[in-house]
Design a protein around this motif. Structure first.
Motif, short mmCIF file in Angstrom:
data_model
loop_
_atom_site.label_atom_id
_atom_site.label_comp_id
_atom_site.label_asym_id
_atom_site.label_seq_id
_atom_site.Cartn_x
_atom_site.Cartn_y
_atom_site.Cartn_z
N GLU A 41 -17.31 -0.03 8.83
CA GLU A 41 -17.22 0.83 7.63
C GLU A 41 -17.23 0.16 6.41
O GLU A 41 -16.48 -0.93 6.48
CB GLU A 41 -16.45 1.85 7.71
CG GLU A 41 -16.36 2.88 8.65
CD GLU A 41 -15.74 2.51 10.07
OE1 GLU A 41 -16.29 3.07 11.20
OE2 GLU A 41 -14.91 1.66 10.13
N ASP A 62 -21.14 3.85 6.38
CA ASP A 62 -21.56 3.20 7.66
C ASP A 62 -22.03 1.83 6.93
O ASP A 62 -22.65 1.63 6.32
CB ASP A 62 -22.60 3.75 8.42
CG ASP A 62 -22.97 2.89 9.68
OD1 ASP A 62 -22.13 3.22 10.68
OD2 ASP A 62 -23.58 2.05 9.78
N VAL A 110 -20.27 8.12 5.58
CA VAL A 110 -19.70 8.68 6.93
C VAL A 110 -19.21 10.12 6.89
O VAL A 110 -18.35 10.55 5.86
CB VAL A 110 -18.52 7.77 7.18
CG1 VAL A 110 -17.55 8.28 8.32
CG2 VAL A 110 -18.80 6.44 7.44
#
Length: 279
Positions: free
Chosen positions: A177, A200, A207
């Motif tokens: 991430e 992401d 996300v």
């Protein structure tokens, strides 16, 4: 039998050292308002728990712990009557949260000692390098307020002193991430908003599948550059799944602070850190 012998020994030490505990600030836990209920008053309006003063006893084994070797930490809290506190309310799914940071704030660990009963908590852990560490134990005696007790320990072994440098960029990568922190004005004594945005790392898409981490969408721990001030706050939306998690915090004084954000996704714990300057 051995476990009860250890418990009895700790209780004896607690009572014998009660006078010392009253004068040793690092081992005294102060009752504070529950940050989940009143984060805007965090550490500004301290009050006593319903049962009076809460004092802490720490036992480190070995007495002189070594870096990279197993160290056993045992913790017990007791009231003003000298008796161990044996009943605890779950605090974000755990009875005791133990935050461990090195003095230079380059190392951070959030662990959960096991409750052995009779007021005793135990955890075995390892420290990566020698030098000074701060331990912050956060817990809630049944019928009382949230309490933070702290202690300093020193580890033998090769020391490391990483400089604490204010971050110029507030986007950090976990490998999976990208986590970007934005914040309001950083002024001592004023409440500020801390917003974490997760995307992401591969696709850069927001996300939206954050999972509960210890009963909330995330946790934020903040420690001052001198490792003396401790703040723990939770998101406005405890059930949020992303891409944003919003927190509010009050920095008690000017200076440099290290901020750790903790989240969960795809069964993984995510920890990112930022170094900020508060005016």
């Amino acid at each position: 039998m051995k476990r009860f012998a250890v418990i009895a020994a700790l209780i004896t030490v607690v009572i014998a050292l009660s006078v010392y505990a009253r004068s040793a600030a690092p081992t005294t836990g102060k009752a504070v308002t529950d940050p989940m209920q009143a984060h805007e008053h965090e550490h500004e309006h301290e009050h006593q728990a319903a049962f009076g003063d809460v004092r802490a006893m720490w036992q480190i084994n070995p007495e002189q712990p070594q870096a990279k070797a197993t160290t056993r930490i045992q913790f017990m809290a007791h009231g003003s009557d000298g008796e161990p506190i044996k009943q605890y309310a779950p605090l974000h799914e755990k009875l005791l949260h133990l935050i461990v940071v090195s003095k230079d704030l380059s190392y951070f660990s959030h662990i959960h000692p096991e409750y052995n009963g009779e007021g005793l908590f135990t955890v075995d852990t390892k420290f990566p390098f020698g030098g000074e560490y701060r331990l912050f134990a956060e817990y809630q005696p049944e019928g009382g307020a949230t309490v933070v007790s702290r202690q300093t320990i020193r580890l033998s072994g090769e020391k490391r002193q990483a400089p604490l440098i204010v971050d110029k960029t507030l986007t950090k990568s976990t490998g999976h991430e990208l986590v970007t922190l934005t914040h309001g004005a950083l002024k001592a004594g004023d409440e500020t908003m801390l917003t974490f945005r997760l995307a992401d790392a591969a696709t850069k898409t927001p996300v939206r599948d954050l999972e509960p981490y210890l009963g909330a969408a995330g946790h934020v721990v903040i420690v001052s550059g001198d490792a003396e001030q401790y703040i723990h706050v939770h998101p406005d939306d405890a059930n949020g799944s992303g891409p944003e998690a919003v927190f509010h915090a009050v920095f008690p004084k000017a200076g440099i602070y290290k901020v750790w954000g903790q989240f969960a996704r795809e069964g993984r714990a995510i920890t990112v850190s930022y170094t900020l300057r508060v005016e």
